[in-house]
Design a protein around this motif. Structure first.
Motif, PDB file in Angstrom:
ATOM      1  N   HIS A  53      -4.359   3.462  -3.192  1.00 40.26           N
ATOM      2  CA  HIS A  53      -5.171   2.457  -2.507  1.00 40.26           C
ATOM      3  C   HIS A  53      -5.836   1.524  -3.516  1.00 40.26           C
ATOM      4  N   ALA A  54      -6.327   2.065  -4.607  1.00 37.16           N
ATOM      5  CA  ALA A  54      -6.958   1.243  -5.639  1.00 37.16           C
ATOM      6  C   ALA A  54      -5.949   0.292  -6.285  1.00 37.16           C
TER       7      ALA A  54
ATOM      8  N   ILE B 289      -5.893   7.935  -2.882  1.00 41.58           N
ATOM      9  CA  ILE B 289      -7.027   7.247  -3.526  1.00 41.58           C
ATOM     10  C   ILE B 289      -6.539   6.328  -4.646  1.00 41.58           C
ATOM     11  N   LEU B 290      -5.689   6.856  -5.511  1.00 42.67           N
ATOM     12  CA  LEU B 290      -5.167   6.052  -6.617  1.00 42.67           C
ATOM     13  C   LEU B 290      -4.281   4.918  -6.106  1.00 42.67           C
TER      14      LEU B 290
ATOM     15  N   SER C 231       0.827  -1.209   0.000  1.00 42.82           N
ATOM     16  CA  SER C 231       0.000   0.000   0.000  1.00 42.82           C
ATOM     17  C   SER C 231       0.862   1.259   0.000  1.00 42.82           C
TER      18      SER C 231
ATOM     19  N   LEU D  61      -4.273  13.619  -1.455  1.00 42.06           N
ATOM     20  CA  LEU D  61      -5.497  12.811  -1.422  1.00 42.06           C
ATOM     21  C   LEU D  61      -5.686  12.011  -2.706  1.00 42.06           C
ATOM     22  N   LEU D  62      -5.369  12.613  -3.842  1.00 45.60           N
ATOM     23  CA  LEU D  62      -5.452  11.873  -5.112  1.00 45.60           C
ATOM     24  C   LEU D  62      -4.460  10.710  -5.132  1.00 45.60           C
TER      25      LEU D  62
ATOM     26  N   SER E 206       2.007   6.437  -6.916  1.00 48.37           N
ATOM     27  CA  SER E 206       0.933   7.318  -7.389  1.00 48.37           C
ATOM     28  C   SER E 206       1.309   8.777  -7.202  1.00 48.37           C
TER      29      SER E 206
END
Length: 85
Positions: free
Chosen positions: A65-66, A62-63, A24, A58-59, A31
């Motif tokens: 984590h995906a 989010i990216l 992660s 934050l982007l 990212s």
């Protein structure tokens, strides 16, 4: 005998947890690096300000984590294939 089995299960769970954390964090860092090429000045007024950097972070989370979810699922699926043969 039961304590030996419990120790093995706990060790396997701990190893999986550690691998998930490392994957992660690596995916979030990757990212972040990939998003540095994104021109945020087209979307927000001050991309170098605190809000712009927070949006970038934050982007990346989010990216990352995906992507990490996909990588961890893939690793899990490959571990399951060992039981196929």
């Amino acid at each position: 005998m039961d304590t030996d089995l419990m120790n093995q299960v706990n060790q396997a769970l701990s190893t999986n947890g550690l691998v998930s954390i490392i994957v992660s964090l690596l995916c979030i860092a990757l990212s972040w690096w990939a998003l540095t090429n994104l021109k945020l000045d087209l979307i927000i007024r001050q991309p170098r300000g605190a809000q712009g950097r927070l949006l970038h972070l934050l982007l990346a989370i989010i990216l990352g984590h995906a992507v990490a979810g996909f990588v961890i699922d893939y690793l899990s699926w490959t571990q399951m294939l060992r039981n196929l043969f």
